[in-house]
Motif scaffolding. Structure first.
Motif, short mmCIF file in Angstrom:
data_model
loop_
_atom_site.label_atom_id
_atom_site.label_comp_id
_atom_site.label_asym_id
_atom_site.label_seq_id
_atom_site.Cartn_x
_atom_site.Cartn_y
_atom_site.Cartn_z
N VAL A 127 21.76 11.47 -19.53
CA VAL A 127 22.58 12.38 -18.74
C VAL A 127 23.55 11.53 -17.93
O VAL A 127 23.14 10.57 -17.30
N VAL A 128 24.82 11.85 -18.00
CA VAL A 128 25.81 11.08 -17.25
C VAL A 128 26.34 11.94 -16.10
O VAL A 128 26.93 12.99 -16.34
N PRO A 129 26.09 11.51 -14.85
CA PRO A 129 26.67 12.26 -13.74
C PRO A 129 28.14 11.91 -13.63
O PRO A 129 28.59 10.94 -14.25
N PHE A 130 28.90 12.65 -12.89
CA PHE A 130 30.33 12.39 -12.66
C PHE A 130 31.12 12.65 -13.94
O PHE A 130 30.59 12.63 -15.04
N ASP A 131 32.43 12.87 -13.76
CA ASP A 131 33.25 13.29 -14.90
C ASP A 131 33.88 12.12 -15.64
O ASP A 131 35.09 11.99 -15.72
N PHE A 132 33.05 11.26 -16.21
CA PHE A 132 33.58 10.23 -17.09
C PHE A 132 34.05 10.88 -18.38
O PHE A 132 33.40 11.78 -18.91
N THR A 133 35.18 10.39 -18.94
CA THR A 133 35.60 10.91 -20.24
C THR A 133 34.85 10.14 -21.33
O THR A 133 34.31 9.06 -21.10
N ARG A 147 38.17 13.92 -23.44
CA ARG A 147 37.34 15.00 -22.90
C ARG A 147 36.28 14.44 -21.96
O ARG A 147 35.79 13.33 -22.13
N VAL A 148 35.90 15.24 -20.96
CA VAL A 148 34.82 14.85 -20.04
C VAL A 148 33.50 14.93 -20.80
O VAL A 148 33.19 15.94 -21.43
N ARG A 200 30.36 15.31 -20.14
CA ARG A 200 29.31 16.32 -19.98
C ARG A 200 29.74 17.71 -20.39
O ARG A 200 28.94 18.64 -20.33
#
Lengths: 286, 352
Positions: A90-96, A133-134, A136
Motif C-alpha cells: 500500500v502506498v500512502p500519498f499521491d505518488f504517480t 496516473r496516481v 492508488r
C-alpha cells in the motif's frame, strides 16, 4: 548445482517460537533460470523468499549472494543487483506510477537521469500509459504491473555487467490471463539476459509453462525440485496439494496441461474442474 | 500520456514560496502597536543612517529588540514544525501524523512543565528563566519518550495504525493537560500566566537569547532533513521495500526520531504547543508539488515559516493592544482543515 549459484541457501531453517516455518532448505539459484516455487497455503513459500532476500534472519543455515553471506553485503550494493517484489503493498500519498517506478533507481542514485529506462521498463510491463496516473487510483492488476516495472528498473532490466537476481512473490496474482502470461514471458526474457529469477506461483500450468525448474514445498520443507516434467507428475501433485491430478499435453503449446479435482469422493463430477488450487484446462494464449 | 496530477516546476515553486515568506516577514515587522512603513524597515535593515534621526531610535528599538527576533523565531518554529510534520508523516507512512496531534508536542510540554514545577518547589524564589538551559533538555526528553512510545504502540506488522496513533495522542494530551492543570493549581498568579501559554503557544517570549538557545536544535533538524528525502520516498513503498532498495530503515527512523524530538522539543520549550502547522503545511505542499520528499521538505519549511509568521502577526494585531495566543489562530484555521482532510480521506478509502 555443482557450479556456484548466484543465490545459494544451505540447510536454511526458520522458526517462530517452537513452530518451524522453513526446515532444512537447500536451494541454489543461478543466472539464466526461472525457478518457480509451488506449494499449498502455509507451505513456507513466502517465508523462504523472505529468508532468501534477508528480510528474515534464518534460525539455522545461511544464504549467500554471489559467494558472500547476505549479512556481509552493504545494503545498497546488494540492492543494485537484487530486487524483491512483495506480494502486495500500500502506498500512502499521491505518488504517480512513473514516480513509483523511478524509485527503483534509488540504490543507483541516478533517478534523475534514468527516465528513458523507466519508460522502457513500463512499456515492457504494459503500463507506460499509466505513468502519469496516481498509483492508488489504479486497479490491483495495474498496480502489480507498475511494481513489476519498479523491480526491473532496480536491476537495470538485467542489462548490467554483474549478474543480478529477481525475487517475485506471487507477481501474477491480480493479473488477467493475458497479463499473467506477459509477466512470465518477461521473467523468461530477464532470465535469458542472465538474471536469476525466483518466483512464487499458485497456478500449476503457468509454472509448467514458464519455469526452468520447479521447487515443491509442503509443511516448510522442499519436497522435490527439478524440471517441470519430472516434478509435476500426478502422484507428486496429489500428494503435495491433496487433490486428484491428471497430466496431459497442452494442445496449444505441446507442454504440460494439468487438471485437478478435489480428492474427496463427494465431488459432483466434471463441474469441479476449475476448483481453486489448480486452474487447469482453460484455453490460454501464450 | 494519461491525465495525472500536474507537477509545477520546482524552481518556480521555490521562488513563489520565498517571495511569500519575505513579504510576510516584512509585513510582520511593520505591523503592531508601532507601525513601521516597509520603506523604513528596509532602510533600518540596509542603511540606518538614512532614517530621520527623530524616529531612528524608536524604529531601531522596536525592530531590533522586538520584531526581528520575533519574526526570526516564528520562521524557525514554523519551519521546524512543518518539516517535523512532513518527516513524521513520511516515517509513519500516514498523512495524519503531526507533532501536536500525536502527542510529541505534548510530551515536550510535559517535560518542560515538570521542570518548571520542580524548579519552583525545589529552588523556591528562583525564577524559571534561570533554568532556561534545562528547559530544552527536558522538552527534548519528553518529546523523545512520547515518540518512542507511540511508535511502539501504533505499529503492527510494519504498518502504523492510525487509530492507535491518534488515540495515543489523545491520551498523551490528556496527561499533559492534567500536569499543566496541577501546575496551575500549585502556581502563583505570576507563574500561572507563564504556564498558561504552554497550552496554546505564543511567540511572546521571543528575544535574541531564546532565539540563540533554540536555533541550534531547530537548525539540526532543518539542515539534516533533506539528506533523508530518498529514504523517505522509498519508505512510502513500505519499510521492507525500502530495505530491499538498500536503505537502513531502522537507522533512518532512529535518527529522524531524535532530530524531531530535538527540534520540536526546542520549539515547545520556548513557544509552547502550537498545533496544526505540522499537519497542514506538508499536506498543502503535497497537493501543489506532489509527495516527492526532495521538494516536500524544503517547500514545507518555507510555507510553515510563512504560515506561522502570518498567524503571529494576526495574533498580535487582531485584538490589539491585547495579544491572542497563537494556538488560537492556528487551531481556528487548522481544525476545519483537518476535518476536510479526514472526510476526503474516507472518501478515498471507500469510493462510491
Amino acid at each position: 548445482m555443482n557450479a556456484p549459484a548466484l543465490l545459494q541457501a544451505n540447510a536454511l531453517g526458520y522458526r517462530v517460537g517452537r513452530i518451524p516455518l522453513v526446515v532444512d532448505a537447500d536451494l541454489g539459484l543461478s543466472g539464466g533460470e526461472v525457478v518457480a516455487v509451488l506449494g499449498p497455503n502455509g507451505a513456507g513459500k513466502s517465508t523462504l523468499l523472505k529468508l532468501l532476500c534477508g528480510l528474515f534472519a534464518p534460525s539455522s543455515g545461511m544464504v549467500r549472494f554471489d559467494g558472500c553471506p547476505l549479512a556481509a553485503w552493504l545494503r545498497r550494493e546488494l540492492a543494485v543487483r537484487r530486487a524483491v517484489l512483495p506480494q502486495h503493498s500500500v502506498v500512502p500519498f499521491d505518488f504517480t506510477a512513473g514516480e513509483i517506478v523511478a524509485l527503483g533507481r534509488s540504490p543507483h542514485r541516478d533517478i534523475r537521469w534514468q527516465r528513458p529506462m523507466v519508460l522502457r521498463a513500463m512499456e515492457r510491463c504494459e503500463c507506460a500509459h499509466l505513468a502519469g496516473r496516481v498509483l492508488r487510483t489504479l486497479s490491483g492488476g495495474e498496480m502489480q504491473r507498475v511494481q513489476l516495472a519498479r523491480v526491473l528498473v532496480q536491476i537495470g532490466l538485467g542489462e548490467g555487467s554483474a549478474p543480478s537476481a529477481l525475487l517475485l512473490d506471487e507477481p501474477v496474482s491480480s493479473l488477467d490471463p493475458a497479463h499473467q502470461h506477459a509477466a512470465l514471458v518477461l521473467a523468461r526474457e530477464m532470465a535469458a539476459a542472465g538474471v536469476a529469477v525466483f518466483v512464487i506461483l499458485h497456478d500449476l500450468n503457468l509454472a509448467a509453462q514458464y519455469a526452468s525448474r520447479i521447487v515443491l514445498m509442503k509443511s516448510g520443507r522442499i519436497v522435490a525440485q527439478g524440471l517441470p516434467e519430472e516434478i509435476l507428475t500426478p502422484g507428486m501433485i496429489s500428494s503435495v496439494f491433496d487433490v486428484q491430478a491428471h497430466v496431459s499435453a497442452n494442445p496449444l503449446t505441446g507442454g504440460l496441461a494439468i487438471f485437478v479435482k478435489p480428492r474427496s469422493g463427494n465431488a459432483q463430477d466434471g463441474a469441479n474442474h476449475s476448483q481453486p488450487g489448480g486452474s487447469g484446462g482453460r484455453a490460454q494464449h501464450a | 500520456m494519461s491525465p495525472g496530477p500536474f507537477r509545477p516546476s520546482a524552481v518556480l515553486a521555490f521562488a513563489v514560496l520565498s517571495a511569500l515568506l519575505l513579504a510576510t516577514a516584512v509585513c510582520s515587522m511593520g505591523l503592531g502597536a508601532v507601525r513601521i512603513a516597509p520603506g523604513d524597515i528596509l532602510r533600518s535593515l540596509l542603511a540606518p543612517e538614512t532614517l530621520p534621526p527623530e524616529s531612528r531610535v524608536s524604529i531601531d528599538m522596536v525592530l531590533w529588540q522586538l520584531r526581528i527576533p520575533r519574526v526570526l523565531m516564528g520562521l524557525l518554529v514554523g519551519a521546524t514544525l512543518a518539516v517535523a510534520g512532513a518527516l513524521m508523516q513520511g516515517m509513519f507512512r500516514n498523512p495524519l501524523a503531526d507533532p501536536g496531534l500525536i502527542g510529541v508536542s505534548g510530551g515536550a510540554a510535559l517535560g518542560a512543565v515538570t521542570i518548571i514545577v520542580f524548579s519552583t518547589t525545589l529552588f523556591a524564589g528562583q525564577p524559571w528563566l534561570a533554568d532556561l538551559r534545562l528547559l530544552p533538555l527536558a522538552a527534548f526528553a519528553g518529546a523523545l519518550a512520547i515518540t518512542l512510545l507511540i511508535q511502539g504502540l501504533a505499529r503492527t506488522d510494519g504498518y502504523t495504525d492510525v487509530a492507535t496513533l491518534l488515540l495515543a495522542g489523545v491520551a498523551v494530551n490528556a496527561i499533559v493537560g492534567a500536569v499543566i492543570g496541577l501546575s496551575v493549581f500549585l502556581a502563583s498568579d505570576a507563574q500561572m500566566r507563564t504556564l498558561s501559554f504552554w497550552t496554546l503557544g505564543s511567540l511572546g517570549g521571543a528575544s535574541w537569547k531564546t532565539f540563540g538557545l533554540m536555533a541550534p536544535l531547530c537548525l539540526a533538524l532543518l539542515l539534516a532533513a533533506p539528506f533523508f528525502s530518498a529514504a523517505l520516498n522509498a519508505i512510502a513503498l513500505g519499510e521492507a521495500e525500502a530495505g530491499h532498495l538498500g536503505f537502513s530503515v531502522e537507522r533512518v527512523k532512529g535518527i529522524l526520531i531524535y532530530l524531531t524530538a530535538a527540534g520540536v522539543g526546542a520549539c515547545v520549550a520556548f513557544t509552547g504547543m502550537i498545533g496544526f502547522i505540522g499537519l497542514v503545511t506538508p499536506h498543502l505542499i503535497r497537493l501543489w508539488l506532489g509527495p516527492d520528499h526532495c521538494r516536500l521538505l524544503p517547500a514545507s519549511a518555507l510555507l510553515g515559516a510563512t504560515l506561522l509568521i502570518a498567524s503571529d502577526t494576526l495574533a498580535r494585531n487582531i485584538a490589539a493592544p491585547a495579544e491572542l495566543p497563537i494556538g488560537v489562530i492556528t487551531a481556528a484555521f487548522g481544525g476545519p482543515f483537518f476535518l476536510v482532510m479526514l472526510l476526503s480521506q474516507r472518501r478515498r478509502t471507500y469510493p462510491e
